[in-house]
Design a protein around this motif. Structure first.
Motif, PDB file in Angstrom:
ATOM      1  N   PRO A 195      10.897   1.982 -18.371  1.00 41.93           N
ATOM      2  CA  PRO A 195      10.461   1.052 -17.332  1.00 41.93           C
ATOM      3  C   PRO A 195      10.567   1.660 -15.935  1.00 41.93           C
ATOM      4  N   GLY A 196       9.536   1.445 -15.134  1.00 38.49           N
ATOM      5  CA  GLY A 196       9.554   1.869 -13.743  1.00 38.49           C
ATOM      6  C   GLY A 196       9.403   3.351 -13.501  1.00 38.49           C
ATOM      7  N   ALA A 197       9.122   4.130 -14.541  1.00 44.28           N
ATOM      8  CA  ALA A 197       9.013   5.581 -14.369  1.00 44.28           C
ATOM      9  C   ALA A 197       7.755   5.936 -13.587  1.00 44.28           C
ATOM     10  N   MET A 198       7.874   6.913 -12.673  1.00 41.46           N
ATOM     11  CA  MET A 198       6.714   7.408 -11.952  1.00 41.46           C
ATOM     12  C   MET A 198       6.040   8.494 -12.783  1.00 41.46           C
ATOM     13  N   ILE A 199       4.758   8.282 -13.080  1.00 42.88           N
ATOM     14  CA  ILE A 199       4.008   9.187 -13.937  1.00 42.88           C
ATOM     15  C   ILE A 199       2.664   9.453 -13.268  1.00 42.88           C
ATOM     16  N   GLY A 200       2.340  10.700 -13.026  1.00 42.14           N
ATOM     17  CA  GLY A 200       1.068  11.018 -12.395  1.00 42.14           C
ATOM     18  C   GLY A 200       0.917  12.508 -12.221  1.00 42.14           C
ATOM     19  N   PHE A 201      -0.173  12.897 -11.582  1.00 40.33           N
ATOM     20  CA  PHE A 201      -0.399  14.317 -11.299  1.00 40.33           C
ATOM     21  C   PHE A 201      -0.052  14.605  -9.841  1.00 40.33           C
ATOM     22  N   ALA A 202      -0.903  14.234  -8.933  1.00 46.04           N
ATOM     23  CA  ALA A 202      -0.625  14.407  -7.504  1.00 46.04           C
ATOM     24  C   ALA A 202       0.111  13.183  -6.963  1.00 46.04           C
ATOM     25  N   GLY A 203       0.734  13.350  -5.815  1.00 41.35           N
ATOM     26  CA  GLY A 203       1.446  12.250  -5.188  1.00 41.35           C
ATOM     27  C   GLY A 203       0.493  11.185  -4.667  1.00 41.35           C
ATOM     28  N   ALA A 204       1.014   9.965  -4.532  1.00 41.96           N
ATOM     29  CA  ALA A 204       0.182   8.846  -4.092  1.00 41.96           C
ATOM     30  C   ALA A 204      -0.403   9.093  -2.702  1.00 41.96           C
ATOM     31  N   ARG A 205       0.368   9.687  -1.812  1.00 43.08           N
ATOM     32  CA  ARG A 205      -0.123   9.939  -0.458  1.00 43.08           C
ATOM     33  C   ARG A 205      -1.290  10.926  -0.470  1.00 43.08           C
ATOM     34  N   VAL A 206      -1.192  11.961  -1.298  1.00 44.95           N
ATOM     35  CA  VAL A 206      -2.275  12.942  -1.401  1.00 44.95           C
ATOM     36  C   VAL A 206      -3.536  12.276  -1.944  1.00 44.95           C
ATOM     37  N   ILE A 207      -3.378  11.401  -2.925  1.00 41.16           N
ATOM     38  CA  ILE A 207      -4.530  10.715  -3.509  1.00 41.16           C
ATOM     39  C   ILE A 207      -5.189   9.798  -2.485  1.00 41.16           C
ATOM     40  N   GLU A 208      -4.373   9.063  -1.736  1.00 45.88           N
ATOM     41  CA  GLU A 208      -4.925   8.175  -0.713  1.00 45.88           C
ATOM     42  C   GLU A 208      -5.707   8.953   0.340  1.00 45.88           C
ATOM     43  N   GLN A 209      -5.176  10.102   0.743  1.00 52.22           N
ATOM     44  CA  GLN A 209      -5.877  10.922   1.733  1.00 52.22           C
ATOM     45  C   GLN A 209      -7.159  11.518   1.177  1.00 52.22           C
ATOM     46  N   THR A 210      -7.194  11.728  -0.145  1.00 51.73           N
ATOM     47  CA  THR A 210      -8.382  12.317  -0.760  1.00 51.73           C
ATOM     48  C   THR A 210      -9.489  11.276  -0.956  1.00 51.73           C
ATOM     49  N   VAL A 211      -9.135  10.123  -1.535  1.00 53.39           N
ATOM     50  CA  VAL A 211     -10.151   9.104  -1.834  1.00 53.39           C
ATOM     51  C   VAL A 211     -10.372   8.155  -0.659  1.00 53.39           C
ATOM     52  N   ARG A 212      -9.478   8.237   0.340  1.00 55.17           N
ATOM     53  CA  ARG A 212      -9.578   7.395   1.537  1.00 55.17           C
ATOM     54  C   ARG A 212      -9.608   5.908   1.185  1.00 55.17           C
ATOM     55  N   GLU A 213      -8.740   5.542   0.249  1.00 54.02           N
ATOM     56  CA  GLU A 213      -8.604   4.146  -0.142  1.00 54.02           C
ATOM     57  C   GLU A 213      -7.123   3.828  -0.332  1.00 54.02           C
ATOM     58  N   LYS A 214      -6.802   2.545  -0.134  1.00 51.06           N
ATOM     59  CA  LYS A 214      -5.437   2.088  -0.348  1.00 51.06           C
ATOM     60  C   LYS A 214      -5.208   1.900  -1.836  1.00 51.06           C
ATOM     61  N   LEU A 215      -4.162   2.519  -2.372  1.00 48.84           N
ATOM     62  CA  LEU A 215      -3.874   2.428  -3.801  1.00 48.84           C
ATOM     63  C   LEU A 215      -3.214   1.093  -4.124  1.00 48.84           C
ATOM     64  N   PRO A 216      -3.434   0.563  -5.324  1.00 45.45           N
ATOM     65  CA  PRO A 216      -2.824  -0.724  -5.696  1.00 45.45           C
ATOM     66  C   PRO A 216      -1.314  -0.615  -5.812  1.00 45.45           C
ATOM     67  N   ASP A 221       1.144   4.152 -24.571  1.00 43.07           N
ATOM     68  CA  ASP A 221       1.126   3.232 -25.707  1.00 43.07           C
ATOM     69  C   ASP A 221       2.151   2.116 -25.609  1.00 43.07           C
ATOM     70  N   MET A 222       3.297   2.418 -25.052  1.00 42.10           N
ATOM     71  CA  MET A 222       4.338   1.388 -24.982  1.00 42.10           C
ATOM     72  C   MET A 222       5.362   1.734 -23.924  1.00 42.10           C
ATOM     73  N   ILE A 223       6.102   0.707 -23.498  1.00 43.48           N
ATOM     74  CA  ILE A 223       7.238   0.874 -22.595  1.00 43.48           C
ATOM     75  C   ILE A 223       8.478   0.412 -23.350  1.00 43.48           C
TER      76      ILE A 223
END
Length: 298
Positions: free
Chosen positions: A223-244, A260-262
């Motif tokens: 629960p609550g684990a951060m899982i992704g490739f690039a950081g949220a700030r980098v993604i926001e700067q790339t797509v120029r949108e506010k992430l949910p 599949d499950m938590i």
């Protein structure tokens, strides 16, 4: 400071035999800021009893929590060149490795062990985030390949705990080459008809996410684990949108079908036993032979 604190207080403590309170007796939850008695935290598998926040755990703790009775045999992973690029920024890479080894008492950011899980053979590898952020270098790649080979040799499921900031920049292209190597290792387990189960813990990012971390037959997250490739700030700067809200958290990924499950940490061992039993034939049980009449007569 005064004579009260310098002289009187030490004498009173000596007379009463009072001992100093250890610094690690209490732990503050980083989520709810509540103070937790260290012994209660260990009993609760490093999960806050107030808010349920899953704190980071060491690689050896994860192996002990997984195997039957906490018993496992740790294997020695293959040795790799210490500093192939002679890398240096503010400190030499060799000095950083020495500091990390002194801190964690590990050779590198992975621990591999084998033992019994629910009475069945299992091979488990766990990444150590405390070792240079769990970064993936040649040693981690060799450890995962060795674990996969051992799983195939023992005809056992391979369970992988991830906790990493990604590839280890101090090893450059050598680190990046661990992505295809670990991908091949995961495929080797699957081609042998054995389960490859991944447990994603906080955090799992970068080149680890882009390779073996997302290739499991079953993807389980805490629960609550951060899982992704690039950081949220980098993604926001790339797509120029506010992430949910909650983007890159395990709950968000589950809702969007990426995992599949938590599983809560307290239920994780039982979950792994159940998943392994579904993906493999039943464990053979020795049924006692009923005594014959001649045996009874004897």
């Amino acid at each position: 400071m005064s004579w009260l604190t310098d002289i009187v207080r030490p004498k009173i403590r000596t007379l009463l035999g009072r001992k100093e309170v250890p610094d690690n007796l209490w732990h503050q939850c980083p989520a709810c800021q509540q103070m937790i008695f260290q012994r209660d935290l260990e009993t609760n598998l490093k999960v806050c009893p107030h808010c349920g926040h899953h704190m980071r755990a060491s690689a050896k703790e994860r192996l002990a929590w997984t195997f039957d009775d906490g018993q496992f045999t740790q294997i020695d992973t293959p040795r790799v060149p210490q500093d192939p690029l002679r890398f240096r920024d503010q400190k030499r890479y060799t000095d950083k490795l020495k500091d990390a080894r002194d801190k964690t008492k590990l050779d590198d950011a992975i621990v591999v062990g084998h033992g019994l899980l629910g009475g069945r053979k299992a091979v488990v590898a766990a990444m150590e985030f405390g070792f240079l952020g769990g970064s993936m270098g040649a040693a981690v790649g060799e450890g995962i390949v060795a674990a996969a080979k051992l799983a195939v040799l023992q005809k056992a499921p391979f369970i992988m705990y991830t906790a990493s900031g990604g590839a280890r920049m101090m090893e450059g292209a050598i680190s990046l080459m661990q992505m295809p190597r670990t991908t091949i290792a995961a495929q080797m387990v699957k081609e042998a008809g054995l389960p490859y189960i991944v447990v994603l813990s906080d955090p799992t990012t970068g080149g680890v996410t882009a390779s073996f971390a997302m290739l499991g037959d079953i993807q389980i997250a805490e629960p609550g684990a951060m899982i992704g490739f690039a950081g949220a700030r980098v993604i926001e700067q790339t797509v120029r949108e506010k992430l949910p809200d909650g983007f890159q958290r395990s709950e968000y990924l589950y809702d969007h079908g990426i995992i599949d499950m938590i599983s809560r940490r307290a239920d994780l061992r039982d979950t792994l036993i159940r998943v392994a039993s579904l993906l493999l034939p039943p464990v053979p049980v020795d049924v006692p032979v009923p005594p014959t009449s001649s045996d009874l007569a004897a």
